[in-house]
Scaffold this active site. Structure first.
Site, PDB file in Angstrom:
ATOM      1  N   HIS A 276       0.823  -1.207   0.000  1.00 23.05           N
ATOM      2  CA  HIS A 276       0.000   0.000   0.000  1.00 23.05           C
ATOM      3  C   HIS A 276       0.856   1.256   0.000  1.00 23.05           C
ATOM      4  O   HIS A 276       0.446   2.297  -0.512  1.00 23.05           O
ATOM      5  CB  HIS A 276      -0.977  -0.027   1.177  1.00 23.05           C
TER       6      HIS A 276
ATOM      7  N   GLU B 264     -11.153 -10.593  -4.261  1.00 24.19           N
ATOM      8  CA  GLU B 264      -9.715 -10.482  -4.017  1.00 24.19           C
ATOM      9  C   GLU B 264      -9.171 -11.621  -3.168  1.00 24.19           C
ATOM     10  O   GLU B 264      -7.972 -11.701  -2.909  1.00 24.19           O
ATOM     11  CB  GLU B 264      -9.358  -9.124  -3.406  1.00 24.19           C
TER      12      GLU B 264
ATOM     13  N   CYS C 135      -9.860  -3.176 -10.147  1.00 26.89           N
ATOM     14  CA  CYS C 135      -9.371  -1.941  -9.516  1.00 26.89           C
ATOM     15  C   CYS C 135      -7.977  -2.129  -8.931  1.00 26.89           C
ATOM     16  O   CYS C 135      -7.448  -1.235  -8.283  1.00 26.89           O
ATOM     17  CB  CYS C 135     -10.348  -1.449  -8.452  1.00 26.89           C
TER      18      CYS C 135
ATOM     19  N   ASP D 296      -4.515  -7.987  -4.078  1.00 26.04           N
ATOM     20  CA  ASP D 296      -4.614  -9.033  -3.061  1.00 26.04           C
ATOM     21  C   ASP D 296      -4.830 -10.408  -3.680  1.00 26.04           C
ATOM     22  O   ASP D 296      -4.305 -11.405  -3.186  1.00 26.04           O
ATOM     23  CB  ASP D 296      -5.754  -8.719  -2.078  1.00 26.04           C
TER      24      ASP D 296
END
Ligand code: PEP
Ligand code: MG
Length: 583
Positions: free
Chosen positions: A199, A444, A515, A468
């Site tokens: 992240h 995910e 996404c 993920d």
């Protein structure tokens, strides 16, 4: 002397500036040079901070609410560390010999110790590096709380130094660290550890800051204030470059910026392929700072609002319902009639609220732990506040709710029950909201992709979180640079699961997007178009490049090539096939 370091190219672009060495505990603390006359006073500040830290730990130990044996043993260990010469004597020596402020001395020594611990083979002892960090951070916080005029003055001197830009050099940086410095003037950051899909890396790309991770020992080799060139596209750091290299990189940087502005001309163009296939290009955002770039990018809506970034990096409590509502309303109003997909908090793992104190969490395996929707379902009060805030914003525009990390059917039912409860409470309070607000799920966790039927029946739309999905499919920690060569979106198993998910959703008539980071990679645009993907959500800076690729593609010709490609179980052939498709 000039030298070059190589790491993972996690965020493209070129930065030229001065190194600012920081530790994750001390991102806001810079090294401050002190005069020899100041040394004893600085040591006295350090001693005072040590004494106050000891007092604080004793108080925690004595507190009735914290008297469990676990916590007692943990505090004893911290008290023991606090008496160890490695933490008491060594920083004094650093202050004396390197003529620096106490905060800096503690953080330097902390990094030294952590590195030593991390090399120990015994897992238990290795994990004690967390305790060292926690104790050192406690001392630093005490120092910061009484920094006084000296630190403020010194800080000012440093900031007004004549530098092009400052580049953070750190062992590691968490997403919360980045959020806490995002309003400062850093131009780039480089770290010893960290994966390209972590992240922190996503944030760097989102903020368009060149970044390189996995440089191993950059924070030891680079000295504070040294001139650096960071080539985020190639993963190369040049330390102390000569004038010729500096000139070359300045020219390259200017060229890149020109190319970037050219792409911006595509803002108002429609994302339509050569054979007239329309594609939706949506944006991923983290907070309100991203709205302006989204509007400038020509995005057709927000495909992913990572709402947890409203929390990360803030010092005070969680934002309540009203504060969240204000944030969601601002986004919804800015987007007008365009859709805004708000994902419920995806906290936990590296997006940790209490990275320092939350020692228990760090001992387990946080990527597989209580994160994301699991955390929301475990904390109904916080979840209700968020759902109510999102629902209230839905009265003002095209709001959609997105639920992360679902894997089990019963979680789906619990989520809808929580949503019904939030809706009923708003009805009781006579507060308007969209009764038919679309609810979507992120795909995910591999289990969700492999049992898609229940998701297709229950949700209005789906969004594949490939960041993920890849991590869990390949058992590769997305934030660990040591295994980053194994983190491969082009692994045949990953591609076939993504393709199957898109196919099933299309068959069921359920809109589906991606996404994860691959949606914003123009090299993969044709591959995804060929799989049937018609909705992409990415950081807004990538929208022009992906749009350009779509406009140059013939989608009907891509589908058969991609079908052929997916039959291969050889990653290198797949890569070669993608290269051919991109010609
Ligand atoms: C993903 O996992 O692909 C995703 C978009 O969510 P995040 O990166 O925030 O985990
Ligand atoms: Mg995710």
């Amino acid at each position: 002397m000039s030298f070059t370091l190589h790491g993972l190219a996690v965020s493209e672009g070129i930065a030229i500036g001065q190194a600012n060495l920081v530790s994750s505990a001390t991102l806001k603390i810079s090294r401050v040079a002190i005069s020899p006359r100041r040394v004893e006073k600085e040591i006295a500040r350090f001693d005072d901070a040590l004494a106050r830290t000891r007092k604080e730990l004793m108080a925690i130990k004595a507190s009735p609410s914290d008297s469990s044996t676990d916590i007692g043993a943990f505090i004893d260990l911290h008290l023991m560390l606090l008496s160890d010469a490695e933490l008491t004597e060594a920083p004094r020596e650093i202050i004396r010999t390197r003529l620096c402020n106490a905060e800096w001395a503690v953080s330097m020594q902390m990094e030294n110790l952590v590195r030593q611990f991390e090399q120990i083979e015994d897992i238990y002892l290795r994990e004690r590096s967390i305790d060292v960090r926690q104790v050192a951070e406690r001392i630093i916080r005490k120092l910061a709380s009484r920094s006084g005029r000296f630190a403020q003055r010194a800080g000012k001197t440093l900031r007004s130094a004549p530098v092009d830009a400052r580049i953070i050099v750190a062992h590691d940086i968490s997403p919360a660290d980045i959020m806490s410095i995002k309003d400062t003037d850093y131009a780039s950051f480089i770290t010893d550890v960290g994966g390209a899909t972590s992240h922190t890396a996503i944030l760097a790309r989102n903020m368009a800051l060149p970044a390189i991770f996995g440089l191993h020992n950059a924070s030891e080799l680079i000295r504070d204030m040294e001139t650096l060139i960071v080539d985020g596209s190639r993963g190369v750091v040049i330390v102390d470059p000569d004038d010729a290299v500096l000139d070359e990189y300045r020219a390259r940087k200017a060229r890149l910026e020109r190319e970037h502005s050219k792409l911006k001309l595509l803002k108002t163009a429609r994302a339509v392929s050569l054979d007239r296939v329309k594609v939706d290009l949506l944006a991923n955002i983290k907070d309100l700072d991203d709205i302006q770039p989204v509007l400038e990018s020509g995005a057709e809506g927000i495909g992913l609002f990572r709402s947890e970034f409203l929390i990360l990096g803030r010092a005070n409590a969680l934002p309540g319902e009203n504060e969240q509502f204000d944030a969601y309303r601002t986004v919804v109003e800015a987007m007008g009639r365009r859709p805004v997909t708000i994902r419920t908090f995806d906290l936990g793992n590296d997006k940790n609220l209490l990275p320092v104190e939350d020692y228990a969490n760090q001992k387990r395996n946080p990527a597989l732990g209580l994160r994301s929707i699991r955390l929301s379902l475990a904390d109904p009060q916080t979840f209700q506040a968020q759902l109510r805030a999102i629902l209230r914003a839905s009265a003002l525009g095209q709001v959609r709710i997105l639920i992360p990390m679902l894997s089990h059917a019963h979680q789906i039912e619990q989520t809808f029950a929580a949503l019904d409860q939030a809706k009923s409470s708003l009805r009781e309070d006579k507060i308007a909201f969209d009764e038919n607000i679309p609810v979507g799920a992120m795909v995910e966790v591999p289990a969700s992709a492999l049992s898609l039927g229940v998701f297709l029946r229950r949700f209005d739309f789906l969004s594949i979180g490939t960041n993920d999905l890849i991590q869990y499919m390949l058992a590769v920690d997305r934030s660990d640079e040591q295994v980053s060569p194994l983190y491969s979106p082009l692994h045949p198993a990953v591609l076939s699961l993504i393709a199957a998910t898109i196919r099933q959703a299309a068959k069921a008539g359920i809109p589906i997007s991606i996404c994860g980071e691959i949606a914003g990679d123009p090299h993969l645009t044709r591959l995804l178009l060929g799989m049937g993907l018609r909705q992409f959500s990415m950081r807004s800076g990538q929208i022009p490049a992906v749009k350009q690729r779509i406009k140059q593609s013939n989608v009907s010709k891509l589908a058969p090539s991609v079908r052929r490609l997916l039959r291969s179980d050889d990653a290198s052939k797949i890569m070669a096939g993608i290269e051919r498709m991109n010609r």
